[in-house]
Design a protein around this motif. Structure first.
Motif, PDB file in Angstrom:
ATOM      1  N   PHE A 261       6.186  38.976  14.478  1.00 36.61           N
ATOM      2  CA  PHE A 261       7.455  38.533  13.908  1.00 36.61           C
ATOM      3  C   PHE A 261       8.630  39.106  14.687  1.00 36.61           C
ATOM      4  CE2 PHE A 261       7.010  36.726   9.385  1.00 36.61           C
ATOM      5  CZ  PHE A 261       5.913  35.968   9.771  1.00 36.61           C
ATOM      6  N   ASP A 262       8.513  40.362  15.094  1.00 31.12           N
ATOM      7  CA  ASP A 262       9.592  40.972  15.877  1.00 31.12           C
ATOM      8  C   ASP A 262       9.786  40.217  17.190  1.00 31.12           C
ATOM      9  OD1 ASP A 262      11.452  43.365  16.356  1.00 31.12           O
ATOM     10  OD2 ASP A 262      10.152  43.446  18.126  1.00 31.12           O
ATOM     11  N   GLY A 263       8.688  39.807  17.830  1.00 29.12           N
ATOM     12  CA  GLY A 263       8.795  39.057  19.069  1.00 29.12           C
ATOM     13  C   GLY A 263       9.459  37.712  18.885  1.00 29.12           C
ATOM     14  N   VAL A 264       9.044  36.967  17.846  1.00 29.57           N
ATOM     15  CA  VAL A 264       9.611  35.640  17.608  1.00 29.57           C
ATOM     16  C   VAL A 264      11.075  35.744  17.173  1.00 29.57           C
ATOM     17  CG1 VAL A 264       9.429  33.532  16.231  1.00 29.57           C
ATOM     18  CG2 VAL A 264       7.355  34.667  17.051  1.00 29.57           C
ATOM     19  N   LEU A 265      11.380  36.716  16.314  1.00 29.68           N
ATOM     20  CA  LEU A 265      12.744  36.848  15.800  1.00 29.68           C
ATOM     21  C   LEU A 265      13.712  37.356  16.859  1.00 29.68           C
ATOM     22  CD1 LEU A 265      12.035  38.304  12.236  1.00 29.68           C
ATOM     23  CD2 LEU A 265      12.518  35.949  12.885  1.00 29.68           C
ATOM     24  N   ASN A 266      13.209  38.058  17.880  1.00 29.17           N
ATOM     25  CA  ASN A 266      14.060  38.533  18.972  1.00 29.17           C
ATOM     26  C   ASN A 266      13.894  37.643  20.204  1.00 29.17           C
ATOM     27  OD1 ASN A 266      15.401  41.214  18.125  1.00 29.17           O
ATOM     28  ND2 ASN A 266      13.291  41.442  17.425  1.00 29.17           N
ATOM     29  N   GLU A 267      13.840  36.355  19.945  1.00 28.04           N
ATOM     30  CA  GLU A 267      13.637  35.359  21.000  1.00 28.04           C
ATOM     31  C   GLU A 267      14.672  35.477  22.111  1.00 28.04           C
ATOM     32  OE1 GLU A 267      12.682  30.554  21.034  1.00 28.04           O
ATOM     33  OE2 GLU A 267      13.845  31.438  19.405  1.00 28.04           O
ATOM     34  N   ALA A 268      15.907  35.790  21.755  1.00 30.96           N
ATOM     35  CA  ALA A 268      16.980  35.873  22.750  1.00 30.96           C
ATOM     36  C   ALA A 268      16.688  36.930  23.801  1.00 30.96           C
ATOM     37  CB  ALA A 268      18.313  36.163  22.061  1.00 30.96           C
ATOM     38  N   GLY A 269      16.025  38.016  23.407  1.00 26.66           N
ATOM     39  CA  GLY A 269      15.731  39.084  24.352  1.00 26.66           C
ATOM     40  C   GLY A 269      14.756  38.680  25.433  1.00 26.66           C
ATOM     41  N   VAL A 270      13.962  37.642  25.170  1.00 26.49           N
ATOM     42  CA  VAL A 270      12.981  37.181  26.156  1.00 26.49           C
ATOM     43  C   VAL A 270      13.662  36.569  27.368  1.00 26.49           C
ATOM     44  CG1 VAL A 270      11.008  35.618  26.493  1.00 26.49           C
ATOM     45  CG2 VAL A 270      11.285  36.818  24.338  1.00 26.49           C
ATOM     46  N   LEU A 271      14.889  36.059  27.189  1.00 27.69           N
ATOM     47  CA  LEU A 271      15.583  35.361  28.274  1.00 27.69           C
ATOM     48  C   LEU A 271      15.856  36.256  29.480  1.00 27.69           C
ATOM     49  CD1 LEU A 271      18.162  33.202  26.290  1.00 27.69           C
ATOM     50  CD2 LEU A 271      15.802  32.687  26.905  1.00 27.69           C
ATOM     51  N   SER A 272      15.859  37.570  29.278  1.00 31.48           N
ATOM     52  CA  SER A 272      16.099  38.490  30.389  1.00 31.48           C
ATOM     53  C   SER A 272      14.826  39.142  30.893  1.00 31.48           C
ATOM     54  CB  SER A 272      17.099  39.582  29.961  1.00 31.48           C
ATOM     55  OG  SER A 272      16.582  40.334  28.867  1.00 31.48           O
ATOM     56  N   MET A 273      13.655  38.742  30.351  1.00 31.08           N
ATOM     57  CA  MET A 273      12.388  39.325  30.777  1.00 31.08           C
ATOM     58  C   MET A 273      11.906  38.702  32.079  1.00 31.08           C
ATOM     59  SD  MET A 273      10.382  39.651  27.123  1.00 31.08           S
ATOM     60  CE  MET A 273       8.821  39.883  27.972  1.00 31.08           C
ATOM     61  N   MET A 274      11.065  39.451  32.796  1.00 29.82           N
ATOM     62  CA  MET A 274      10.553  39.009  34.089  1.00 29.82           C
ATOM     63  C   MET A 274       9.803  37.687  33.987  1.00 29.82           C
ATOM     64  SD  MET A 274       8.090  41.122  36.738  1.00 29.82           S
ATOM     65  CE  MET A 274       9.293  42.435  36.938  1.00 29.82           C
ATOM     66  N   ASP A 275       9.071  37.484  32.864  1.00 24.82           N
ATOM     67  CA  ASP A 275       8.319  36.241  32.695  1.00 24.82           C
ATOM     68  C   ASP A 275       9.234  35.021  32.806  1.00 24.82           C
ATOM     69  OD1 ASP A 275       6.177  37.839  32.275  1.00 24.82           O
ATOM     70  OD2 ASP A 275       5.819  37.260  30.202  1.00 24.82           O
ATOM     71  N   ILE A 276      10.444  35.130  32.264  1.00 22.11           N
ATOM     72  CA  ILE A 276      11.381  34.013  32.262  1.00 22.11           C
ATOM     73  C   ILE A 276      12.230  33.988  33.527  1.00 22.11           C
ATOM     74  CG2 ILE A 276      13.321  32.943  31.040  1.00 22.11           C
ATOM     75  CD1 ILE A 276      10.696  32.754  29.529  1.00 22.11           C
ATOM     76  N   THR A 277      12.707  35.150  33.976  1.00 21.93           N
ATOM     77  CA  THR A 277      13.677  35.193  35.073  1.00 21.93           C
ATOM     78  C   THR A 277      13.050  35.093  36.459  1.00 21.93           C
ATOM     79  OG1 THR A 277      13.610  37.614  35.200  1.00 21.93           O
ATOM     80  CG2 THR A 277      15.210  36.634  33.682  1.00 21.93           C
ATOM     81  N   THR A 278      11.797  35.527  36.608  1.00 20.84           N
ATOM     82  CA  THR A 278      11.196  35.664  37.941  1.00 20.84           C
ATOM     83  C   THR A 278       9.937  34.835  38.136  1.00 20.84           C
ATOM     84  OG1 THR A 278      12.045  37.928  38.046  1.00 20.84           O
ATOM     85  CG2 THR A 278      10.330  37.328  39.627  1.00 20.84           C
ATOM     86  N   ASP A 279       9.038  34.862  37.156  1.00 28.34           N
ATOM     87  CA  ASP A 279       7.730  34.224  37.319  1.00 28.34           C
ATOM     88  C   ASP A 279       7.813  32.718  37.112  1.00 28.34           C
ATOM     89  OD1 ASP A 279       6.590  36.690  37.749  1.00 28.34           O
ATOM     90  OD2 ASP A 279       6.031  36.979  35.654  1.00 28.34           O
ATOM     91  N   GLY A 280       7.083  31.987  37.940  1.00 29.69           N
ATOM     92  CA  GLY A 280       6.928  30.572  37.702  1.00 29.69           C
ATOM     93  C   GLY A 280       5.953  30.353  36.546  1.00 29.69           C
ATOM     94  N   PHE A 281       5.862  29.089  36.102  1.00 26.96           N
ATOM     95  CA  PHE A 281       4.929  28.789  35.021  1.00 26.96           C
ATOM     96  C   PHE A 281       3.739  28.051  35.607  1.00 26.96           C
ATOM     97  CE2 PHE A 281       3.178  26.350  31.478  1.00 26.96           C
ATOM     98  CZ  PHE A 281       3.070  27.336  30.519  1.00 26.96           C
ATOM     99  N   GLY A 282       2.635  28.774  35.736  1.00 25.41           N
ATOM    100  CA  GLY A 282       1.399  28.202  36.245  1.00 25.41           C
ATOM    101  C   GLY A 282       0.255  28.598  35.338  1.00 25.41           C
TER     102      GLY A 282
END
Length: 442
Positions: A261-282
């Motif tokens: 729940f903490d992860g889903v509710l803090n969705e905005a914080g994911v936007l600055s994570m490496m998964d979103i900012t750097t890694d491609g989606f494969g």
């Protein structure tokens, strides 16, 4: 051929040892999911440190499970309904629109942040359905009884999704009049000369279909919530088969429910994570989000559903204390980093190093204890989940070892990136903050 423009330079250094490592992960981790199932299921549960090889062979070489996993229409229908049902709910659920980081072409992508509304609608729907069925859920029982089949379907679906976005990454972006407007922004890691490696690591940085950001959706919704549903299915199965639920199973469900729940509710914080900012989606991210997370992170719940453990109030409280101490370290250190980047701490006299890029490297507060204090907090959380299963078997401590390795790999990736970006200032930073993850230890 790879796009070698200034916007999308050719990838020269491959991660995970290049193609051999990518192939090993692509085949090895799905095999791990299947292996963990055979080590912990209704027919066999590893107890202690010994493994009954004959019992495992008798399960594994029953070829029916392969047929049931690959060609089970009811399982495919269930999984596709789950994935696309959540996607439809995500599209219609209102939220706040936010911008991500500035991309290499100077633009910013918009994201709809609706975690609170989304989880509220889903939770209310589940509670109503359980109430109408007097606490019994055929869906949860289906998940429990078809765990292996669902796991295999999720692996196949992950590979198909990775293939779809890989093919789309070669299709030019076009405006309504059919004219090419701009290049797709590719991952800095996924534009190599190897098609297989690019498919694995992710070629396009932010694959989208209309309003759907595929990477953000997969990161937080279908996999995380399926993990939660699997956990609930373990409680449901134990209760309807024994009339009771052990405190250890309730405890680990609560701990992981809070984390999800903490992860889903803090969705905005994911936007600055490496998964979103750097890694491609494969395949790496698709498989990690949709298969590895839900079907291995639930291992503690599955074990306790088969081997009930009664910990007692004192042990429960101690494990809760460990969990929330880890969460406090994780949350507070991340909050301090976010506040620092936003300039909210400029008047606090924190020690920092100014780099040639203008960036100020914080080396005080939480970030004076280690280079990744947030990772340390996250790792402590993982220990609390495993301690909930007692010490009867090392199997349930798989997550601590896996997650520790994952955090170490992330730290090494971040260090390599920062070393190139900041040069000698990064060397100075490492002298000031010598510990990488665990303060005063490592």
């Amino acid at each position: 051929m790879p796009n070698m423009s200034a916007l999308n330079p050719l990838t020269k250094e491959k991660e995970f040892g290049g193609v051999p490592g990518a192939f090993a992960i692509t085949t090895g981790l799905p095999t791990l999911i299947v292996a963990l199932y055979f080590l912990c299921n209704d027919s066999y549960v590893i107890d202690g440190s010994s493994i009954d090889l004959e019992a495992l062979k008798s399960q594994f070489f029953k070829i029916d499970w392969v047929k049931d996993a690959f060609f089970n229409n009811s399982v495919w229908n269930f999984y596709l309904s789950w994935f696309f049902g959540l996607l439809a709910l995500d599209l219609v659920t209102p939220g706040q629109y936010m911008e991500g980081i500035t991309l290499r072409d100077g633009t910013k992508l918009g994201y709809k942040i609706n975690g609170l509304n989304f989880i509220s609608i889903l939770s209310v729907s589940m509670i109503i359905r359980l109430y109408l069925n007097k606490g019994y859920s055929p869906e949860l029982e289906f998940i429990y009884e078809n765990f292996l089949e669902l796991a295999v379907v999720s692996i196949i679906f992950s590979a198909l999704l990775a293939t779809f976005v890989f093919i789309c990454s070669y299709i030019p972006l076009r405006s309504l009049n059919g004219l090419k407007t701009k290049e797709r922004i590719l991952s800095i890691n996924g534009n190599s000369e190897s098609g297989f490696y690019n498919w694995f690591i992710g070629r396009e940085l932010n694959p989208r279909i209309g309003p759907v950001d595929i990477k953000l959706f997969c990161e937080l919704k279908p996999g995380l919530l399926l993990w939660l549903a699997i956990n609930f299915s373990c409680i449901h199965h134990q209760y309807w088969n024994s009339g009771t639920v052990c405190d250890a199973l309730l405890l680990v469900n609560f701990l992981q429910l809070f984390y999800i729940f903490d992860g889903v509710l803090n969705e905005a914080g994911v936007l600055s994570m490496m998964d979103i900012t750097t890694d491609g989606f494969g395949f790496m991210l698709a498989f990690g989000d949709l298969s590895l997370v839900p079907f291995t992170y639930c291992l503690q719940s599955r074990y306790l559903s088969l081997k009930p453990i009664h910990l007692g109030a004192a042990t429960d409280v101690a494990i809760l204390a460990l969990m929330f101490f880890g969460y406090y370290v994780f949350h507070q250190s991340n909050q301090q980093k976010s506040d620092w980047k936003l300039g909210k701490l400029d008047g606090k006299n924190y020690k920092f190093i100014k780099t040639k890029t203008g960036t100020k490297l914080l080396c005080d507060g939480w970030w004076g204890l280690s280079q990744h204090t947030n990772y340390f907090g996250d790792w402590l959380i993982s220990w609390s989940w495993c301690f909930s299963t007692g010490f009867n078997t090392p199997l349930t401590y798989y997550y601590v070892a896996y997650f520790g390795g994952l955090l170490l790999h992330r730290q090494q990736r971040d260090e390599a990136k920062c070393s190139v970006k900041y040069g000698e200032k990064w060397d100075e930073y490492k002298r000031r903050v010598p510990y990488k993850i665990i303060p005063y230890v490592y």
